[in-house]
Design an enzyme around this catalytic site. Structure first.
Site, short mmCIF file in Angstrom:
data_model
loop_
_atom_site.label_atom_id
_atom_site.label_comp_id
_atom_site.label_asym_id
_atom_site.label_seq_id
_atom_site.Cartn_x
_atom_site.Cartn_y
_atom_site.Cartn_z
N ARG A 1 0.88 -1.17 0.00
CA ARG A 1 0.00 0.00 0.00
C ARG A 1 0.92 1.22 0.00
O ARG A 1 1.81 1.30 0.84
CB ARG A 1 -0.91 -0.03 1.23
CG ARG A 1 -1.85 -1.24 1.21
CD ARG A 1 -2.84 -1.25 2.38
NE ARG A 1 -3.88 -2.24 2.15
CZ ARG A 1 -3.96 -3.41 2.79
NH1 ARG A 1 -3.08 -3.73 3.70
NH2 ARG A 1 -4.93 -4.26 2.51
N GLY B 1 -9.20 -0.01 -2.72
CA GLY B 1 -8.19 1.05 -2.74
C GLY B 1 -7.41 1.03 -4.06
O GLY B 1 -7.14 2.08 -4.66
N ASP C 1 -12.37 -10.37 0.84
CA ASP C 1 -13.60 -9.90 1.51
C ASP C 1 -14.85 -10.03 0.64
O ASP C 1 -15.96 -9.95 1.14
CB ASP C 1 -13.44 -8.42 1.92
CG ASP C 1 -12.36 -8.24 2.98
OD1 ASP C 1 -11.86 -9.25 3.50
OD2 ASP C 1 -12.02 -7.09 3.27
N ARG D 1 -16.49 -28.17 23.95
CA ARG D 1 -16.20 -26.73 24.02
C ARG D 1 -16.93 -25.96 22.93
O ARG D 1 -17.25 -26.52 21.87
CB ARG D 1 -14.70 -26.48 23.81
CG ARG D 1 -13.87 -26.84 25.02
CD ARG D 1 -12.40 -26.74 24.70
NE ARG D 1 -11.60 -26.93 25.89
CZ ARG D 1 -10.32 -27.30 25.87
NH1 ARG D 1 -9.70 -27.53 24.73
NH2 ARG D 1 -9.67 -27.44 27.01
N MET E 1 -11.57 -13.05 8.48
CA MET E 1 -11.37 -11.68 8.00
C MET E 1 -12.69 -11.07 7.52
O MET E 1 -13.67 -11.78 7.29
CB MET E 1 -10.32 -11.65 6.90
CG MET E 1 -8.90 -11.67 7.46
SD MET E 1 -7.68 -11.34 6.20
CE MET E 1 -6.21 -11.16 7.22
N GLY F 1 -21.07 -25.90 8.64
CA GLY F 1 -22.08 -26.38 9.59
C GLY F 1 -21.92 -25.74 10.96
O GLY F 1 -22.20 -26.37 11.99
N GLN G 1 -5.71 -17.20 6.23
CA GLN G 1 -6.81 -17.28 5.25
C GLN G 1 -6.41 -16.81 3.86
O GLN G 1 -6.98 -17.21 2.87
CB GLN G 1 -7.98 -16.40 5.71
CG GLN G 1 -8.60 -16.84 7.00
CD GLN G 1 -9.41 -15.72 7.64
OE1 GLN G 1 -10.57 -15.53 7.32
NE2 GLN G 1 -8.80 -14.97 8.55
N ARG G 2 -5.44 -15.89 3.78
CA ARG G 2 -5.15 -15.22 2.51
C ARG G 2 -4.18 -15.99 1.63
O ARG G 2 -4.01 -15.67 0.46
CB ARG G 2 -4.59 -13.82 2.78
CG ARG G 2 -5.63 -12.81 3.07
CD ARG G 2 -5.39 -11.43 2.51
NE ARG G 2 -4.07 -10.90 2.65
CZ ARG G 2 -3.79 -9.72 3.21
NH1 ARG G 2 -4.75 -8.99 3.72
NH2 ARG G 2 -2.57 -9.28 3.24
O1 F6P Z 1 -9.06 -6.37 2.51
C1 F6P Z 1 -8.59 -7.65 2.62
C2 F6P Z 1 -8.12 -7.94 4.02
O2 F6P Z 1 -7.65 -9.25 3.98
C3 F6P Z 1 -9.17 -7.75 5.12
O3 F6P Z 1 -10.07 -8.79 5.26
C4 F6P Z 1 -8.30 -7.57 6.33
O4 F6P Z 1 -8.97 -6.88 7.34
C5 F6P Z 1 -7.15 -6.80 5.79
O5 F6P Z 1 -7.05 -7.11 4.41
C6 F6P Z 1 -5.84 -7.05 6.47
O6 F6P Z 1 -4.88 -6.20 5.94
P1 F6P Z 1 -3.32 -6.31 6.21
O7 F6P Z 1 -2.78 -7.44 5.40
O8 F6P Z 1 -2.77 -5.00 5.78
O9 F6P Z 1 -3.13 -6.59 7.68
#
Ligand code: F6P
Length: 319
Positions: free
Chosen positions: A72, A104, A127, A162, A169, A185, A251-252
């Site tokens: 960024r 962005g 997202d 539990r 995210m 589920g 997750q990413r």
């Molecule tokens: O916008 C995608 C995202 O993965 C969001 O779900 C999450 O809040 C954010 O980016 C996290 O950003 P960074 O990698 O800058 O911590």
């Protein structure tokens, strides 16, 4: 058009490499040169780039993240930064850009378009909050990652009786939380779009508890509340032993799903074909399984709210 540039910007996601590879090979197939800018808009400002041949994009389709890297850039948000980027593109002879990223990044793409740079955007954000595309790149892979994690957590939850609060995210979007709850589920989803009725949540879990169903999964979108507060409330009100798992950036990443490989390949191809046809200032999206261009101007002023149907379904099936 003789030379195009490609960059990935904002949060990375799986499927970006498929889009880079496809855009590159489509352009090369038309005899158009390709440069890849490193680290998003920061790469335009330095400039920091590599010449992309078909070999440079070999072996990346199955890999998560983005081999061009992402960032960024604060400088690019300033008028001077943007003018510098346009100057560098002119000096390099780059006469079209493919920009892959989230909201962005698409705003940045529109700014360049307004400064006269032919640009096509590709929506990429786990997202799934970018309008004019049913799915953005990375969403499907992220969901598969989440489902794998929740399946694992369910095993241990049932062994120990539990309740788990699993944070996924989504600062402003509950898409991942609702769809993951349906597909795993889970008993409950908490999303930013709908105020959480904690009483309703506790009533539902208490009913399960009294029926002898003594484990539960609550999926929480990160923007919808504090996981530990929810876990503490469930413990205090029902007596459930609770734990919190924040899935975070796990997750990413990871190998892109077939869906994301196909989507990235289709969007990357369409982006370059549009540029070569002389179209510009658009984003390519997936609409009813067709690739459809929409003006960036329309995309950036629109909002995508996850359908209430998904959240409602997660609650209906969670009883
Ligand atoms: O916008 C995608 C995202 O993965 C969001 O779900 C999450 O809040 C954010 O980016 C996290 O950003 P960074 O990698 O800058 O911590």
């Amino acid at each position: 058009m003789k030379k195009i540039g490609i960059l990935t910007s904002g949060g990375d996601c799986s499927g970006m490499n498929a889009a880079i590879r496809s855009a590159t090979r489509t352009a090369l197939g038309h005899g158009v040169q390709v440069v890849g800018f490193r680290k998003g808009y920061a790469g335009l400002l330095k400039p920091d780039f590599l010449e992309m041949g078909t070999k440079e994009v070999a072996g990346i389709l199955h890999r998560g993240g983005t081999f061009l890297q992402s960032a960024r850039s604060d400088e690019f948000r300033t008028p001077m930064g943007r003018e510098k980027a346009v100057r560098h593109l002119g000096e390099m002879g780059v006469d079209g850009l493919v920009i892959i990223g989230g909201d962005g990044s698409l705003n940045g793409a529109l700014a360049l378009h307004r400064l006269g740079v032919p640009v096509i955007g590709i929506p990429a954000s786990i997202d799934n909050d970018i309008p004019f595309t049913d799915m953005a790149l990375g969403v499907d892979t992220a969901l598969n990652n989440i489902i794998y994690a929740i399946d694992c957590i369910k095993d241990t939850a049932s062994s120990h009786d539990r309740a788990f609060v699993v944070e996924v995210m989504g600062r402003n979007s509950g898409y991942l939380a609702s769809t993951a709850a349906i597909a795993s589920g889970a008993e409950y989803a908490i999303v930013p779009e709908v105020e959480c009725d904690i009483q309703d949540l506790c009533d539902q879990l208490r009913t399960r508890w009294e029926e002898g169903r003594s484990n539960a999964i609550i999926v929480l979108a990160e923007g919808a509340g504090r996981a530990q507060d929810i876990a503490d409330t469930v413990k205090d009100v029902i007596g459930f032993e609770t734990r919190v798992t924040v899935l975070g950036h796990y997750q990413r990443g990871g190998a892109p799903s077939v869906f994301d490989r196909l989507l990235g390949s289709r969007l990357g191809h369409a982006a370059v074909e549009l540029l070569l046809e002389g179209q510009k200032g658009k984003m390519v999206g997936l609409c009813c399984n067709s690739i459809v261009p929409t003006l960036l101007e329309t995309v950036v002023v629109s909002e995508k709210r996850q359908p209430d149907e998904l959240h409602n379904l997660s609650l209906i099936l969670g009883i």
